[in-house]
Design a protein around this motif. Structure first.
Motif, PDB file in Angstrom:
ATOM      1  N   LEU A 102     -13.901 -20.572  26.502  1.00  0.00           N
ATOM      2  CA  LEU A 102     -12.504 -20.819  26.193  1.00  0.00           C
ATOM      3  C   LEU A 102     -11.849 -21.782  27.170  1.00  0.00           C
ATOM      4  O   LEU A 102     -10.926 -22.500  26.805  1.00  0.00           O
ATOM      5  N   VAL A 103     -12.335 -21.808  28.404  1.00  0.00           N
ATOM      6  CA  VAL A 103     -11.698 -22.690  29.375  1.00  0.00           C
ATOM      7  C   VAL A 103     -11.866 -24.146  28.969  1.00  0.00           C
ATOM      8  O   VAL A 103     -10.988 -24.979  29.223  1.00  0.00           O
ATOM      9  N   TYR A 104     -12.975 -24.470  28.316  1.00  0.00           N
ATOM     10  CA  TYR A 104     -13.127 -25.844  27.843  1.00  0.00           C
ATOM     11  C   TYR A 104     -12.046 -26.157  26.805  1.00  0.00           C
ATOM     12  O   TYR A 104     -11.431 -27.233  26.834  1.00  0.00           O
ATOM     13  N   GLN A 105     -11.806 -25.230  25.884  1.00  0.00           N
ATOM     14  CA  GLN A 105     -10.793 -25.465  24.863  1.00  0.00           C
ATOM     15  C   GLN A 105      -9.415 -25.651  25.491  1.00  0.00           C
ATOM     16  O   GLN A 105      -8.645 -26.518  25.069  1.00  0.00           O
ATOM     17  N   TYR A 106      -9.116 -24.844  26.516  1.00  0.00           N
ATOM     18  CA  TYR A 106      -7.821 -24.970  27.180  1.00  0.00           C
ATOM     19  C   TYR A 106      -7.740 -26.232  28.040  1.00  0.00           C
ATOM     20  O   TYR A 106      -6.645 -26.709  28.348  1.00  0.00           O
ATOM     21  N   LEU A 107      -8.904 -26.768  28.409  1.00  0.00           N
ATOM     22  CA  LEU A 107      -8.945 -27.983  29.223  1.00  0.00           C
ATOM     23  C   LEU A 107      -8.951 -29.261  28.379  1.00  0.00           C
ATOM     24  O   LEU A 107      -9.029 -30.361  28.947  1.00  0.00           O
ATOM     25  N   ILE A 108      -8.885 -29.129  27.063  1.00  0.00           N
ATOM     26  CA  ILE A 108      -8.974 -30.314  26.214  1.00  0.00           C
ATOM     27  C   ILE A 108      -7.978 -31.403  26.623  1.00  0.00           C
ATOM     28  O   ILE A 108      -8.349 -32.579  26.710  1.00  0.00           O
ATOM     29  N   PRO A 109      -6.690 -31.079  26.906  1.00  0.00           N
ATOM     30  CA  PRO A 109      -5.785 -32.151  27.340  1.00  0.00           C
ATOM     31  C   PRO A 109      -6.258 -32.842  28.624  1.00  0.00           C
ATOM     32  O   PRO A 109      -6.094 -34.057  28.775  1.00  0.00           O
ATOM     33  N   VAL A 110      -6.857 -32.079  29.535  1.00  0.00           N
ATOM     34  CA  VAL A 110      -7.362 -32.656  30.787  1.00  0.00           C
ATOM     35  C   VAL A 110      -8.607 -33.501  30.517  1.00  0.00           C
ATOM     36  O   VAL A 110      -8.766 -34.594  31.083  1.00  0.00           O
ATOM     37  N   ILE A 111      -9.494 -33.010  29.665  1.00  0.00           N
ATOM     38  CA  ILE A 111     -10.719 -33.746  29.329  1.00  0.00           C
ATOM     39  C   ILE A 111     -10.378 -35.075  28.658  1.00  0.00           C
ATOM     40  O   ILE A 111     -11.030 -36.099  28.915  1.00  0.00           O
ATOM     41  N   ILE A 112      -9.383 -35.071  27.795  1.00  0.00           N
ATOM     42  CA  ILE A 112      -8.968 -36.308  27.124  1.00  0.00           C
ATOM     43  C   ILE A 112      -8.598 -37.375  28.147  1.00  0.00           C
ATOM     44  O   ILE A 112      -8.991 -38.539  28.036  1.00  0.00           O
ATOM     45  N   VAL A 113      -7.846 -36.969  29.161  1.00  0.00           N
ATOM     46  CA  VAL A 113      -7.426 -37.920  30.201  1.00  0.00           C
ATOM     47  C   VAL A 113      -8.595 -38.305  31.104  1.00  0.00           C
ATOM     48  O   VAL A 113      -8.793 -39.478  31.421  1.00  0.00           O
ATOM     49  N   ALA A 114      -9.398 -37.324  31.494  1.00  0.00           N
ATOM     50  CA  ALA A 114     -10.489 -37.577  32.443  1.00  0.00           C
ATOM     51  C   ALA A 114     -11.524 -38.554  31.894  1.00  0.00           C
ATOM     52  O   ALA A 114     -12.059 -39.389  32.636  1.00  0.00           O
ATOM     53  N   PHE A 115     -11.822 -38.456  30.601  1.00  0.00           N
ATOM     54  CA  PHE A 115     -12.868 -39.294  30.018  1.00  0.00           C
ATOM     55  C   PHE A 115     -12.319 -40.366  29.076  1.00  0.00           C
ATOM     56  O   PHE A 115     -13.099 -41.148  28.512  1.00  0.00           O
ATOM     57  N   GLY A 116     -11.003 -40.405  28.904  1.00  0.00           N
ATOM     58  CA  GLY A 116     -10.409 -41.418  28.052  1.00  0.00           C
ATOM     59  C   GLY A 116     -10.850 -41.327  26.613  1.00  0.00           C
ATOM     60  O   GLY A 116     -11.168 -42.336  25.978  1.00  0.00           O
ATOM     61  N   VAL A 117     -10.882 -40.091  26.060  1.00  0.00           N
ATOM     62  CA  VAL A 117     -11.355 -39.871  24.696  1.00  0.00           C
ATOM     63  C   VAL A 117     -10.202 -39.399  23.825  1.00  0.00           C
ATOM     64  O   VAL A 117      -9.112 -39.072  24.307  1.00  0.00           O
ATOM     65  N   THR A 118     -10.449 -39.320  22.532  1.00  0.00           N
ATOM     66  CA  THR A 118      -9.446 -38.833  21.591  1.00  0.00           C
ATOM     67  C   THR A 118      -9.520 -37.314  21.455  1.00  0.00           C
ATOM     68  O   THR A 118     -10.483 -36.682  21.913  1.00  0.00           O
ATOM     69  N   LEU A 119      -8.523 -36.747  20.797  1.00  0.00           N
ATOM     70  CA  LEU A 119      -8.531 -35.307  20.537  1.00  0.00           C
ATOM     71  C   LEU A 119      -9.752 -34.920  19.719  1.00  0.00           C
ATOM     72  O   LEU A 119     -10.409 -33.909  19.994  1.00  0.00           O
ATOM     73  N   ALA A 120     -10.073 -35.711  18.713  1.00  0.00           N
ATOM     74  CA  ALA A 120     -11.226 -35.406  17.869  1.00  0.00           C
ATOM     75  C   ALA A 120     -12.526 -35.450  18.670  1.00  0.00           C
ATOM     76  O   ALA A 120     -13.421 -34.618  18.463  1.00  0.00           O
ATOM     77  N   GLN A 121     -12.660 -36.404  19.598  1.00  0.00           N
ATOM     78  CA  GLN A 121     -13.873 -36.490  20.419  1.00  0.00           C
ATOM     79  C   GLN A 121     -13.985 -35.292  21.355  1.00  0.00           C
ATOM     80  O   GLN A 121     -15.071 -34.733  21.540  1.00  0.00           O
ATOM     81  N   ALA A 122     -12.877 -34.899  21.961  1.00  0.00           N
ATOM     82  CA  ALA A 122     -12.895 -33.736  22.845  1.00  0.00           C
ATOM     83  C   ALA A 122     -13.233 -32.471  22.060  1.00  0.00           C
ATOM     84  O   ALA A 122     -14.003 -31.621  22.525  1.00  0.00           O
ATOM     85  N   ALA A 123     -12.672 -32.356  20.846  1.00  0.00           N
ATOM     86  CA  ALA A 123     -12.970 -31.193  20.007  1.00  0.00           C
ATOM     87  C   ALA A 123     -14.422 -31.191  19.565  1.00  0.00           C
ATOM     88  O   ALA A 123     -15.015 -30.124  19.359  1.00  0.00           O
ATOM     89  N   ALA A 124     -15.023 -32.383  19.439  1.00  0.00           N
ATOM     90  CA  ALA A 124     -16.417 -32.472  19.009  1.00  0.00           C
ATOM     91  C   ALA A 124     -17.355 -31.797  20.002  1.00  0.00           C
ATOM     92  O   ALA A 124     -18.396 -31.249  19.621  1.00  0.00           O
ATOM     93  N   ILE A 125     -17.008 -31.810  21.296  1.00  0.00           N
ATOM     94  CA  ILE A 125     -17.833 -31.135  22.299  1.00  0.00           C
ATOM     95  C   ILE A 125     -17.818 -29.632  22.046  1.00  0.00           C
ATOM     96  O   ILE A 125     -18.864 -28.968  22.086  1.00  0.00           O
ATOM     97  N   ALA A 126     -16.634 -29.079  21.776  1.00  0.00           N
ATOM     98  CA  ALA A 126     -16.549 -27.642  21.466  1.00  0.00           C
ATOM     99  C   ALA A 126     -17.339 -27.317  20.210  1.00  0.00           C
ATOM    100  O   ALA A 126     -18.075 -26.331  20.158  1.00  0.00           O
ATOM    101  N   SER A 127     -17.222 -28.161  19.200  1.00  0.00           N
ATOM    102  CA  SER A 127     -17.941 -27.934  17.954  1.00  0.00           C
ATOM    103  C   SER A 127     -19.450 -27.982  18.170  1.00  0.00           C
ATOM    104  O   SER A 127     -20.197 -27.142  17.657  1.00  0.00           O
ATOM    105  N   ALA A 128     -19.919 -28.974  18.947  1.00  0.00           N
ATOM    106  CA  ALA A 128     -21.345 -29.114  19.213  1.00  0.00           C
ATOM    107  C   ALA A 128     -21.879 -27.926  19.998  1.00  0.00           C
ATOM    108  O   ALA A 128     -22.992 -27.443  19.763  1.00  0.00           O
ATOM    109  N   SER A 129     -21.075 -27.438  20.935  1.00  0.00           N
ATOM    110  CA  SER A 129     -21.489 -26.286  21.728  1.00  0.00           C
ATOM    111  C   SER A 129     -21.646 -25.052  20.851  1.00  0.00           C
ATOM    112  O   SER A 129     -22.608 -24.285  20.985  1.00  0.00           O
ATOM    113  N   TYR A 130     -20.722 -24.853  19.922  1.00  0.00           N
ATOM    114  CA  TYR A 130     -20.813 -23.711  19.028  1.00  0.00           C
ATOM    115  C   TYR A 130     -21.988 -23.837  18.067  1.00  0.00           C
ATOM    116  O   TYR A 130     -22.639 -22.852  17.717  1.00  0.00           O
TER     117      TYR A 130
END
Length: 438
Positions: free
Chosen positions: A45-73
């Motif tokens: 869950l911490v990854y999901q809550y960190l999505i806004p931070v991940i977007i900034v850290a890696f310069g990705v879109t919301l959909a790209q950040a969500a794709a990591i959660a989807s791939a993990s599941y």
């Protein structure tokens, strides 16, 4: 005391009577599974809550950040299924230890990712171990606890997800804010190594259940092997498919909300990242009580009724929390969030006992792990679905729509599955378990 005698013990009247009656083995397994699941859920869950931070850290879109959660599941579905098969073949405790160690190591390594692709790769590998841990632990505890207390024991373990959610909210909010943006999220992932310590608290041979040992001895004597595909044979296919549909619906509904909760609070309610983390933390209190309430409700009124009641309540509470004009007022959002989390997480509370009672011993871990983690994997579609819908409608609307679709799937499954509360696992192995009773 024999297992048969322990199964026949009365439930008692106190809320913790089941734990007071449990022997040292049950208590040791209970705490190992509870803490492991808490930290497992925290890391996911911490990854999901960190999505806004991940977007900034890696310069990705919301959909790209969500794709990591989807791939993990998605990876968790494969890892969980294989982990369940290994638990049926070699023993619950041995595979429980392996999966705890696996997801802990890759959680830790995620903190060293330098690119989006590296983080994606590491979170996929983390998902492989993440998928098996809960299911294997739930099977182990479900086989050794008294059957009339199965819902309470496994529901209490499941409540660890609420504690994990609260810890994740603290880590992703106030904790991350204490550090430089590039460092904070890395430290959060490094903390994921902690569950590895739990492998020393269960005993590989002694803590496996008697019903599993008996079943394995019988299989060995008859020279029958266990295959991961056995859950799809005609005899078990219907149960496997419906259990998977139930898991898809309940988890898809929940992840449609939780995956974007901090994003919703920040972007649509105008709340700061650290304050949003505190709000989610307070929601976790509702989640904890929802899971505990389900645990007792399902032992009293049945597994199917528990899913139905919490599913209907989830729809109402989610519409109010996400769509009502609550603004950014804490005195409105906090109680509404508490109720929504109570219903959302309470919806998960009967997974452990229900899936334990649906599958016979020789395929129990395989079936439970596959169904639960298939739900996790397909919930990735719900997560992506929210992101896709959010491109054309408001985020709160897309979260609500996908959540309602998930609940409908779960309710359909409960109509077609049998009631199992109080089922004797030995009778299930012998083909004498009763069908639906309500």
């Amino acid at each position: 005391m024999s297992m048969t005698e322990s199964l026949e013990e009365p439930v008692g009247t106190g809320p913790f009577a089941w734990y007071q009656r449990a022997d040292r083995k049950v208590r040791r397994v209970f705490w190992t599974c509870s803490v492991a699941w808490t930290l497992d859920a925290m890391d996911a869950l911490v990854y999901q809550y960190l999505i806004p931070v991940i977007i900034v850290a890696f310069g990705v879109t919301l959909a790209q950040a969500a794709a990591i959660a989807s791939a993990s599941y998605f990876a968790s579905a494969i890892g969980g299924w294989m982990g369940g098969w290994l638990a049926d073949k070699f023993g619950r405790v041995r595979i429980l230890q392996l999966t705890i160690l696996w997801f802990s190591v890759f959680s830790f390594l995620s903190g060293f990712a330098q690119t989006y692709e590296q983080l994606l790769f590491l979170r996929v590998l983390q998902g492989v171990g993440f998928g098996a841990e809960w299911a294997v632990g739930a099977v182990l505890l479900g086989e050794i606890v008294a059957r009339k207390d199965r819902g309470k024991a496994l529901g209490s373990v499941q409540s660890g997800v609420a504690v994990g959610s609260g810890l994740a909210a603290l880590l992703a909010g106030p904790f991350v804010a204490m550090f430089e943006p590039e460092l904070g999220w890395r430290i959060v992932f490094w903390i994921g190594i902690l569950p590895a310590l739990l492998i020393f608290f269960v005993r590989r041979g002694d803590d496996d259940s008697e019903v599993f040992k008996e079943n394995k001895a019988k299989r060995d004597a008859e020279k029958k092997s266990v295959t991961p595909l056995e859950i799809f044979c005609p005899k078990y296919l219907r149960i496997t498919a419906l259990a998977a549909l139930l898991a898809v619906g309940a988890q898809g509904a929940g992840y449609s909300v939780s995956s974007y909760l901090t994003t919703f609070l920040q972007n649509e309610r105008g709340i700061s990242a650290s304050t949003a983390g505190i709000f989610v933390l307070l929601n976790s209190a509702g989640a904890f009580f929802g899971l505990i309430a389900n645990a007792y409700f399902s032992d009293r009124f049945g597994r199917r009724m528990a899913f139905r009641m919490f599913g209907a309540a989830f729809i109402v509470a989610t519409i109010v929390y996400l769509c009502a004009p609550l603004g950014s007022h804490a005195y409105l959002l906090i109680p509404a969030g508490f109720v929504q989390a109570f219903c959302q997480f309470g919806l998960y509370g009967s997974f452990g006992p229900y899936f334990t009672e649906l599958f016979p011993t020789q395929i129990r871990a395989s079936g439970q792990a596959f169904a639960y983690n298939f739900g996790r994997a397909v919930s990735g579609i719900f997560i992506q679905g929210v992101a896709i819908l959010a491109a054309t409608v408001a985020l709160n609307v897309s979260m609500t729509v996908m959540g309602v679709i998930g609940v409908i799937c779960a309710l359909i499954a409960t109509v077609l599955l049998p009631e199992t509360v109080g089922r004797d696992l030995r009778e299930l192995d012998e083909g004498r378990a009763p069908e639906a009773t309500g």
